[in-house]
Design an enzyme around this catalytic site. Structure first.
Site, mmCIF file in Angstrom:
data_model
loop_
_atom_site.group_PDB
_atom_site.id
_atom_site.type_symbol
_atom_site.label_atom_id
_atom_site.label_comp_id
_atom_site.label_asym_id
_atom_site.label_seq_id
_atom_site.Cartn_x
_atom_site.Cartn_y
_atom_site.Cartn_z
ATOM 1 N N GLN A 43 15.929 11.861 -75.236
ATOM 2 C CA GLN A 43 16.967 12.146 -74.244
ATOM 3 C C GLN A 43 17.954 10.996 -74.075
ATOM 4 O O GLN A 43 19.062 11.210 -73.589
ATOM 5 C CB GLN A 43 16.312 12.502 -72.908
ATOM 6 C CG GLN A 43 15.524 13.805 -72.989
ATOM 7 C CD GLN A 43 14.900 14.195 -71.664
ATOM 8 O OE1 GLN A 43 13.781 13.799 -71.368
ATOM 9 N NE2 GLN A 43 15.608 14.964 -70.872
ATOM 10 N N HIS A 63 20.194 20.241 -85.404
ATOM 11 C CA HIS A 63 21.093 20.124 -86.556
ATOM 12 C C HIS A 63 21.215 21.468 -87.277
ATOM 13 O O HIS A 63 22.254 21.780 -87.836
ATOM 14 C CB HIS A 63 20.591 19.050 -87.534
ATOM 15 C CG HIS A 63 20.745 17.661 -86.983
ATOM 16 N ND1 HIS A 63 19.996 16.594 -87.399
ATOM 17 C CD2 HIS A 63 21.569 17.175 -86.012
ATOM 18 C CE1 HIS A 63 20.354 15.511 -86.720
ATOM 19 N NE2 HIS A 63 21.298 15.841 -85.878
ATOM 20 N N ASP A 76 21.838 13.071 -80.953
ATOM 21 C CA ASP A 76 22.153 12.111 -82.025
ATOM 22 C C ASP A 76 22.571 10.755 -81.457
ATOM 23 O O ASP A 76 22.208 9.714 -81.995
ATOM 24 C CB ASP A 76 23.287 12.633 -82.913
ATOM 25 C CG ASP A 76 22.818 13.723 -83.870
ATOM 26 O OD1 ASP A 76 21.636 14.109 -83.792
ATOM 27 O OD2 ASP A 76 23.640 14.186 -84.684
ATOM 28 N N ARG A 101 9.680 3.861 -66.608
ATOM 29 C CA ARG A 101 8.903 4.709 -67.513
ATOM 30 C C ARG A 101 9.815 5.166 -68.646
ATOM 31 O O ARG A 101 10.863 5.774 -68.397
ATOM 32 C CB ARG A 101 8.368 5.923 -66.743
ATOM 33 C CG ARG A 101 7.662 6.907 -67.631
ATOM 34 C CD ARG A 101 7.203 8.183 -66.934
ATOM 35 N NE ARG A 101 6.779 9.102 -67.965
ATOM 36 C CZ ARG A 101 6.934 10.417 -67.945
ATOM 37 N NH1 ARG A 101 7.460 11.015 -66.891
ATOM 38 N NH2 ARG A 101 6.545 11.156 -68.963
ATOM 39 N N HIS A 146 6.842 12.265 -75.777
ATOM 40 C CA HIS A 146 7.696 13.074 -74.886
ATOM 41 C C HIS A 146 8.485 14.034 -75.772
ATOM 42 O O HIS A 146 9.707 14.028 -75.811
ATOM 43 C CB HIS A 146 8.603 12.164 -74.055
ATOM 44 C CG HIS A 146 9.107 12.793 -72.778
ATOM 45 N ND1 HIS A 146 8.908 12.244 -71.535
ATOM 46 C CD2 HIS A 146 9.809 13.924 -72.554
ATOM 47 C CE1 HIS A 146 9.469 13.001 -70.605
ATOM 48 N NE2 HIS A 146 10.023 14.027 -71.202
ATOM 49 N N ASN A 190 3.427 13.953 -72.530
ATOM 50 C CA ASN A 190 4.172 14.456 -71.384
ATOM 51 C C ASN A 190 4.088 15.982 -71.324
ATOM 52 O O ASN A 190 4.438 16.672 -72.284
ATOM 53 C CB ASN A 190 5.647 14.053 -71.490
ATOM 54 C CG ASN A 190 6.416 14.442 -70.232
ATOM 55 O OD1 ASN A 190 6.109 13.961 -69.139
ATOM 56 N ND2 ASN A 190 7.402 15.320 -70.367
ATOM 57 N N GLU A 191 3.626 16.487 -70.197
ATOM 58 C CA GLU A 191 3.631 17.922 -69.892
ATOM 59 C C GLU A 191 3.175 18.800 -71.058
ATOM 60 O O GLU A 191 3.983 19.476 -71.705
ATOM 61 C CB GLU A 191 5.032 18.354 -69.453
ATOM 62 C CG GLU A 191 5.495 17.652 -68.205
ATOM 63 C CD GLU A 191 6.929 18.008 -67.827
ATOM 64 O OE1 GLU A 191 7.528 18.855 -68.508
ATOM 65 O OE2 GLU A 191 7.427 17.440 -66.853
ATOM 66 N N ASN A 330 4.283 15.328 -62.582
ATOM 67 C CA ASN A 330 5.734 15.569 -62.588
ATOM 68 C C ASN A 330 5.962 16.755 -61.663
ATOM 69 O O ASN A 330 5.536 17.873 -61.970
ATOM 70 C CB ASN A 330 6.225 15.937 -63.992
ATOM 71 C CG ASN A 330 6.164 14.780 -64.959
ATOM 72 O OD1 ASN A 330 5.848 13.652 -64.583
ATOM 73 N ND2 ASN A 330 6.471 15.050 -66.216
ATOM 74 N N TYR A 332 8.711 19.058 -59.381
ATOM 75 C CA TYR A 332 10.110 19.346 -59.060
ATOM 76 C C TYR A 332 10.283 20.445 -58.022
ATOM 77 O O TYR A 332 11.198 20.397 -57.223
ATOM 78 C CB TYR A 332 10.872 19.763 -60.326
ATOM 79 C CG TYR A 332 11.133 18.621 -61.284
ATOM 80 C CD1 TYR A 332 12.266 17.830 -61.161
ATOM 81 C CD2 TYR A 332 10.233 18.329 -62.316
ATOM 82 C CE1 TYR A 332 12.511 16.780 -62.039
ATOM 83 C CE2 TYR A 332 10.474 17.279 -63.194
ATOM 84 C CZ TYR A 332 11.615 16.509 -63.052
ATOM 85 O OH TYR A 332 11.853 15.466 -63.910
ATOM 86 N N GLU A 401 7.470 11.947 -62.291
ATOM 87 C CA GLU A 401 8.842 12.481 -62.307
ATOM 88 C C GLU A 401 9.094 13.291 -61.045
ATOM 89 O O GLU A 401 8.227 14.032 -60.587
ATOM 90 C CB GLU A 401 9.071 13.437 -63.495
ATOM 91 C CG GLU A 401 9.332 12.758 -64.796
ATOM 92 C CD GLU A 401 9.586 13.752 -65.923
ATOM 93 O OE1 GLU A 401 10.201 14.814 -65.688
ATOM 94 O OE2 GLU A 401 9.143 13.458 -67.049
HETATM 95 C C1 BG6 Z 1 10.688 17.262 -67.005
HETATM 96 C C2 BG6 Z 1 10.736 16.579 -68.352
HETATM 97 O O1 BG6 Z 1 9.818 18.329 -67.025
HETATM 98 O O2 BG6 Z 1 11.871 17.815 -66.549
HETATM 99 C C3 BG6 Z 1 12.041 15.848 -68.599
HETATM 100 O O3 BG6 Z 1 9.654 15.713 -68.516
HETATM 101 C C4 BG6 Z 1 13.195 16.746 -68.233
HETATM 102 O O4 BG6 Z 1 12.103 15.469 -69.947
HETATM 103 C C5 BG6 Z 1 13.090 17.133 -66.758
HETATM 104 O O5 BG6 Z 1 14.409 16.146 -68.507
HETATM 105 C C6 BG6 Z 1 14.207 18.062 -66.320
HETATM 106 O O6 BG6 Z 1 14.039 19.306 -66.939
HETATM 107 P P1 BG6 Z 1 15.216 20.228 -67.410
HETATM 108 O O7 BG6 Z 1 14.545 21.432 -67.969
HETATM 109 O O8 BG6 Z 1 16.033 20.531 -66.191
HETATM 110 O O9 BG6 Z 1 16.005 19.468 -68.442
#
Ligand code: BG6
Length: 517
Positions: A43, A63, A76, A101, A146, A190-191, A330, A332, A401
């Site tokens: 990323q 690509h 890239d 991290r 990741h 990761n996840e 993580n 959200y 996260e």
């Molecule tokens: C997390 C990932 O689940 O969500 C990250 O570990 C990611 O890599 C982040 O950028 C946000 O997710 P999204 O799907 O909105 O890009």
């Protein structure tokens, strides 16, 4: 000041007083609580083919099929952190964080995917980053994987091939050997939910469509790979370096829509969380039992001669069980769960609702962020921390996260500040309840390549100008907020920060007054 603004200020002061009163319990961070920011190799790094770096599955995917990402872009160049890592460290210093991290790109360190050859250039890059952070007193927290798998390993079957358990362990050994003297917190994968359920559901690379079989093979292999990397650290490297190892699990918090949906919520958590947690964190080990039965019955009904979710042997159960030093989360968002109504098909972004007959929905009272999957419900995090604590008996939890997506380049990102603050408040309440949340890592240090959303979605405390060759980074208001937070280490004071800083701006004032009340 106009009458309108005075009203907003009064409303705001009222909200702040209420909020301070609400927070007056104990919303200072406990000693030792760490604040940090996160990124991931594909990323941010760019330099996709510099030196001897190998091709990753993301390089190949975008690509060959550029139209898959929302803006036709790829990683890239991304934030060009491969060249601009000094600036990244400087930003971490500006934020005053305790930890940063980042992830190692497997094909940058091991261009062939195998440990037969280690890239000098890859070694140099990660040594510079690690040493640069340590010089500034910032703890590097390293994710081994990741999602940027070497393409060659994908050609050999990737995460559906059980041999990947050894390939990953070999890679982990190289990383532990090279960097273990300086890394005290390792995150293996990761996840895993995204690796398997995303990768085989045409949502993430390798963008395959093989949910009925490959995704479940992947399930077992990721758990075994994590366990092998953990056990290797435990036996060979912990005695030397005394570090800790876990892996970040993504977890939508799932709540039943009505009390009658409680059982559906249990099965839902088993489907999208426990499948990647029960083998490691539970006392019994192995797959979540109810879910394993349901999947077995579904597979039989469809005529599969073997269980699609490969069973663990007792030896494997014991091998995987307990391979953690803390829980990495993580988090959200939250979703509501209900049983499907007669004739209705289960549905969700991830495969599986039709296997367990649930519908995943939003509570209409929750605000949603710019991306449709993202409902804002801070109290879900506190409930989830309690759930992890009571389900698995784990108190040590690191939030690896949490953050808010926006579409705007807006430097005055009041919504992001409000989001971060409200989730931190729930963390502190959970800490006051007795759960040892060890730290909080905001996603993300800066805007970056957000997978198939390309550069259209932004999570950064720093804005990145992707049109400039220097990928100029500019702090948003949330960066100032975060650096204030790392100084004061309390949420009570950060209300005052609002008053003094964010609210100088009328637009912010309006937004804030509306959001707070
Ligand atoms: C997390 C990932 O689940 O969500 C990250 O570990 C990611 O890599 C982040 O950028 C946000 O997710 P999204 O799907 O909105 O890009």
């Amino acid at each position: 000041m106009s009458f309108g603004n005075k009203m907003y200020v009064s409303a705001l002061v009222f909200c702040i007083v209420i909020s301070v009163a609400r927070c007056s319990g104990n919303l200072g961070f406990p000693p030792g609580f760490k604040l940090g920011v996160a990124t991931a190799s594909y990323q941010v790094e760019g330099a996709w083919n510099v030196s001897d770096k190998g091709e990753s599955i993301w390089d190949r995917l975008l690509h060959t099929q550029p139209s898959l990402s929302a803006d036709g872009s790829n990683g890239d160049v991304a934030c060009d952190s491969y060249h601009l890592w000094r600036r990244d460290i400087e930003m971490a210093v500006e934020l005053g964080v305790d930890m940063y991290r980042f992830s190692i790109s497997w094909p940058r360190l091991l261009p062939s995917g195998f440990a037969n050859y280690v890239s000098e250039d890859g070694k140099r890059y990660y040594n510079n980053l690690i040493d640069g952070l340590l010089e500034k007193g910032i703890e590097p927290v390293v994710t081994l994987y990741h999602w940027d798998l070497p393409q060659y390993l994908q050609d050999l079957g990737g995460w559906a091939n059980p041999l990947i358990v050894d390939w990953f362990a070999d890679y982990a050994r190289v990383a532990y050997t090279l960097f273990g003297d300086r890394i005290k917190t390792w995150l293996t994968l990761n996840e895993p939910l995204i690796i398997c359920d995303g990768g085989y559901n045409k949502l993430w690379a390798p963008y395959l469509d093989d949910l009925k079989v490959a995704a479940f093979l992947c399930n077992k292999n990721v758990m075994m790979a994590h366990a092998k990397a953990y056990r290797m650290y435990d036996e060979e490297f912990r005695p030397l370096y005394q570090g800790k190892v876990s892996f970040p699990n993504i977890f939508f918090w799932f709540e039943p829509e009505t009390p009658a949906d409680a059982e559906a919520a249990v099965l839902t958590r088993q489907m999208w969380h426990d499948r990647y947690a029960h083998p490691v964190f539970s006392q019994a080990g192995g797959w979540p039992p109810e879910l394993e039965k349901v999947l077995l019955a579904n597979g039989k009904r469809e005529g599969y001669p073997y269980p699609r979710l490969p069973p663990f042997t007792q030896e494997e159960i014991n091998y995987v069980k307990g391979t953690y030093d803390f829980y990495a989360l993580n988090h959200y968002t939250t979703r509501l769960v209900r049983r499907v109504k007669p004739g209705e098909a289960g549905s969700w972004i991830f495969y599986g609702s039709e296997e367990i007959n649930v519908a995943i929905v939003n509570d209409p009272s929750w605000t949603t962020a710019v991306t449709d999957w993202f409902a804002i419900n801070p109290t879900g995090l506190r409930k989830q921390l309690h759930w992890i604590n009571s389900t698995y008996g784990i108190s040590d939890i690191l939030i690896t996260e949490n953050g808010l997506p926006t579409f705007e380049k807006d430097l005055l990102d009041v919504n992001r500040i409000t989001y971060i603050r409200s989730y931190l408040e729930q963390i502190l309440l959970a800490i006051n309840d007795g759960i040892n949340v060890m730290g909080y890592t905001a996603w993300s240090l800066m805007d970056n390549f957000e997978w198939l959303a390309g550069y259209t979605v932004k999570y950064g405390l720093y804005d990145v100008d992707f049109t400039s060759p220097n990928r100029t980074r500019t702090p948003r208001e949330s960066a100032r907020y975060f650096s204030n937070l790392t100084k004061t280490r309390t949420l009570t004071d950060d209300n005052i920060y609002y008053l003094r800083n964010v609210t100088k701006n009328t637009k912010a004032l309006k937004t804030l007054a509306i959001m707070e009340c």
